[in-house]
Design a protein around this motif. Sequence first.
Motif, PDB file in Angstrom:
ATOM      1  N   GLY A  68      15.171 -13.253  -5.392  1.00 20.71           N
ATOM      2  CA  GLY A  68      15.211 -12.378  -3.941  1.00 20.71           C
ATOM      3  C   GLY A  68      13.726 -12.089  -3.655  1.00 20.71           C
ATOM      4  N   GLN A  69      13.865 -11.820  -2.319  1.00 22.84           N
ATOM      5  CA  GLN A  69      12.265 -11.220  -1.680  1.00 22.84           C
ATOM      6  C   GLN A  69      12.847  -9.956  -0.813  1.00 22.84           C
ATOM      7  N   PHE A  70      11.878  -9.063  -0.943  1.00 25.08           N
ATOM      8  CA  PHE A  70      12.294  -7.946  -0.014  1.00 25.08           C
ATOM      9  C   PHE A  70      11.042  -7.320   0.508  1.00 25.08           C
ATOM     10  N   ASP A  71      11.184  -6.462   1.632  1.00 24.09           N
ATOM     11  CA  ASP A  71       9.919  -6.050   2.385  1.00 24.09           C
ATOM     12  C   ASP A  71      10.461  -4.375   2.623  1.00 24.09           C
ATOM     13  N   LEU A  72       9.688  -3.542   2.038  1.00 28.48           N
ATOM     14  CA  LEU A  72      10.194  -2.063   1.859  1.00 28.48           C
ATOM     15  C   LEU A  72       9.323  -1.206   2.877  1.00 28.48           C
ATOM     16  N   LYS A  73       9.913  -0.558   3.582  1.00 31.56           N
ATOM     17  CA  LYS A  73       8.848   0.210   4.322  1.00 31.56           C
ATOM     18  C   LYS A  73       9.414   1.681   4.506  1.00 31.56           C
ATOM     19  N   GLY A  74       8.419   2.788   4.401  1.00 34.39           N
ATOM     20  CA  GLY A  74       9.032   4.147   4.447  1.00 34.39           C
ATOM     21  C   GLY A  74       8.565   5.148   3.416  1.00 34.39           C
ATOM     22  N   ASN A  75       9.038   6.097   3.263  1.00 35.17           N
ATOM     23  CA  ASN A  75       8.603   7.149   2.071  1.00 35.17           C
ATOM     24  C   ASN A  75       9.291   6.839   1.083  1.00 35.17           C
ATOM     25  N   ILE A  76       8.600   6.364   0.046  1.00 35.63           N
ATOM     26  CA  ILE A  76       9.341   5.930  -1.353  1.00 35.63           C
ATOM     27  C   ILE A  76       9.927   7.122  -2.224  1.00 35.63           C
ATOM     28  N   ASN A  77       9.375   8.420  -1.844  1.00 36.03           N
ATOM     29  CA  ASN A  77      10.295   9.373  -2.395  1.00 36.03           C
ATOM     30  C   ASN A  77      11.355   9.869  -1.794  1.00 36.03           C
ATOM     31  N   ASP A  78      11.712   9.126  -0.585  1.00 38.16           N
ATOM     32  CA  ASP A  78      13.159   9.414   0.100  1.00 38.16           C
ATOM     33  C   ASP A  78      13.612   8.067   0.383  1.00 38.16           C
ATOM     34  N   PHE A  79      13.787   7.199  -0.893  1.00 38.19           N
ATOM     35  CA  PHE A  79      14.241   5.861  -0.846  1.00 38.19           C
ATOM     36  C   PHE A  79      15.509   5.478  -0.024  1.00 38.19           C
TER      37      PHE A  79
ATOM     38  N   ASN B 101       0.728  -1.273   0.194  1.00 39.89           N
ATOM     39  CA  ASN B 101      -0.142   0.108  -0.093  1.00 39.89           C
ATOM     40  C   ASN B 101       0.775   1.246   0.030  1.00 39.89           C
ATOM     41  N   ILE B 102       0.384   2.411  -0.622  1.00 40.49           N
ATOM     42  CA  ILE B 102       1.087   3.681  -0.636  1.00 40.49           C
ATOM     43  C   ILE B 102      -0.104   4.891  -0.185  1.00 40.49           C
ATOM     44  N   ASN B 103       0.424   5.497   0.766  1.00 37.42           N
ATOM     45  CA  ASN B 103      -0.399   6.409   1.359  1.00 37.42           C
ATOM     46  C   ASN B 103       0.166   7.798   0.949  1.00 37.42           C
ATOM     47  N   THR B 104      -1.054   8.402  -0.088  1.00 43.21           N
ATOM     48  CA  THR B 104      -0.854   9.701  -0.813  1.00 43.21           C
ATOM     49  C   THR B 104      -1.182  10.941  -0.232  1.00 43.21           C
ATOM     50  N   GLY B 105      -1.815  10.541   1.098  1.00 42.88           N
ATOM     51  CA  GLY B 105      -2.430  11.823   1.917  1.00 42.88           C
ATOM     52  C   GLY B 105      -1.358  12.808   2.430  1.00 42.88           C
TER      53      GLY B 105
ATOM     54  N   ALA C  11       1.524  13.771   0.446  1.00 48.71           N
ATOM     55  CA  ALA C  11       2.276  14.093  -0.508  1.00 48.71           C
ATOM     56  C   ALA C  11       2.772  15.284  -0.415  1.00 48.71           C
ATOM     57  N   PRO C  12       4.131  15.670  -0.588  1.00 50.51           N
ATOM     58  CA  PRO C  12       4.997  14.630  -1.497  1.00 50.51           C
ATOM     59  C   PRO C  12       5.509  13.491  -0.991  1.00 50.51           C
ATOM     60  N   ASN C  13       5.275  13.492   0.270  1.00 52.54           N
ATOM     61  CA  ASN C  13       5.885  12.258   1.135  1.00 52.54           C
ATOM     62  C   ASN C  13       4.925  11.047   0.513  1.00 52.54           C
ATOM     63  N   LEU C  14       5.214   9.968   0.506  1.00 55.45           N
ATOM     64  CA  LEU C  14       4.523   8.625   0.130  1.00 55.45           C
ATOM     65  C   LEU C  14       4.887   7.402   1.114  1.00 55.45           C
ATOM     66  N   PRO C  15       4.123   7.710   2.429  1.00 54.21           N
ATOM     67  CA  PRO C  15       4.686   6.539   3.386  1.00 54.21           C
ATOM     68  C   PRO C  15       4.190   5.249   2.779  1.00 54.21           C
ATOM     69  N   SER C  16       4.901   3.946   2.564  1.00 53.85           N
ATOM     70  CA  SER C  16       4.486   2.856   1.775  1.00 53.85           C
ATOM     71  C   SER C  16       4.972   1.774   2.802  1.00 53.85           C
ATOM     72  N   GLU C  17       4.150   0.477   2.416  1.00 50.93           N
ATOM     73  CA  GLU C  17       4.454  -0.791   2.855  1.00 50.93           C
ATOM     74  C   GLU C  17       4.633  -1.703   1.749  1.00 50.93           C
ATOM     75  N   ILE C  18       5.664  -2.156   1.239  1.00 55.12           N
ATOM     76  CA  ILE C  18       5.614  -2.900  -0.180  1.00 55.12           C
ATOM     77  C   ILE C  18       6.366  -4.283   0.214  1.00 55.12           C
ATOM     78  N   LYS C  19       5.822  -5.607  -0.355  1.00 57.14           N
ATOM     79  CA  LYS C  19       6.654  -6.771  -0.372  1.00 57.14           C
ATOM     80  C   LYS C  19       6.543  -7.370  -1.763  1.00 57.14           C
ATOM     81  N   GLY C  20       7.889  -8.033  -1.843  1.00 58.94           N
ATOM     82  CA  GLY C  20       7.976  -8.603  -3.198  1.00 58.94           C
ATOM     83  C   GLY C  20       8.854  -9.603  -3.522  1.00 58.94           C
ATOM     84  N   ASP C  21       8.699 -10.076  -4.565  1.00 63.05           N
ATOM     85  CA  ASP C  21       9.732 -11.201  -4.870  1.00 63.05           C
ATOM     86  C   ASP C  21      10.269 -10.798  -6.447  1.00 63.05           C
TER      87      ASP C  21
END
Length: 202
Positions: free
Chosen positions: A169-180, A123-127, A129-139
């Motif tokens: 690879g597997q990853f778990d990303l948390k934080g502002n994706i505009n400040d990677f 999920n990505i929180n656009t509320g 903006a421009p900060n975009l707090p996110s939680e993304i998991k993937g392979d």
Amino acid sequence: EARLAVDIQTQASAKENPQINGYFDIYNAFLKIEKINSPLENINGRFHFTQNQLSWSDLTFRYSGLPFKAGGILTNFQAPGVQLALSSPDLILETTFNVSNQLINLAKLTGKYFNSDFVLAGNINTGAAPNLPSEIKGDININLEDLTKMIPKSKAQIEKIKPSGVFHGQFDLKGNINDFKNCSLETKLNSSGVSFYGLKAD
């Protein structure tokens, strides 16, 4: 020169709200998107619509000289849900997501680029903006033989190394994706059949 053709139909009785449906065709359109260097050119396709849905299939365009094809459905304009597919000769992307209260809920995003592929969700929180707090998991699975195509500027150097095999690879990303750089990132990596300079890695 772009052309637009529109057809709208309505059906209603005395006790019902009008039921609207129709379509519009786009011919040879041009679209410049902010922060994207190259425009979308030669856009052609048909969009079907009702009060609550917009759909399109076989939409074609060119980007950076490459042909693309897209299809999708947008439902519930108040809290949009989207299914989207995009493809080019070397790329396939498919995604399903919805937007509610400024939160983008990404049910799934899958992609294949040459012989490498990935899948992610979150999920990505656009509320804020421009900060975009996110939680993304993937392979992700990277076929090392694709590197010369993914990084053409380094083709000569990569060819000398002769990489082959697949990194998983597997990853778990948390934080502002505009400040990677300040995001929290957890990863797990492994490989199969990997070799460099013709020598197999242990």
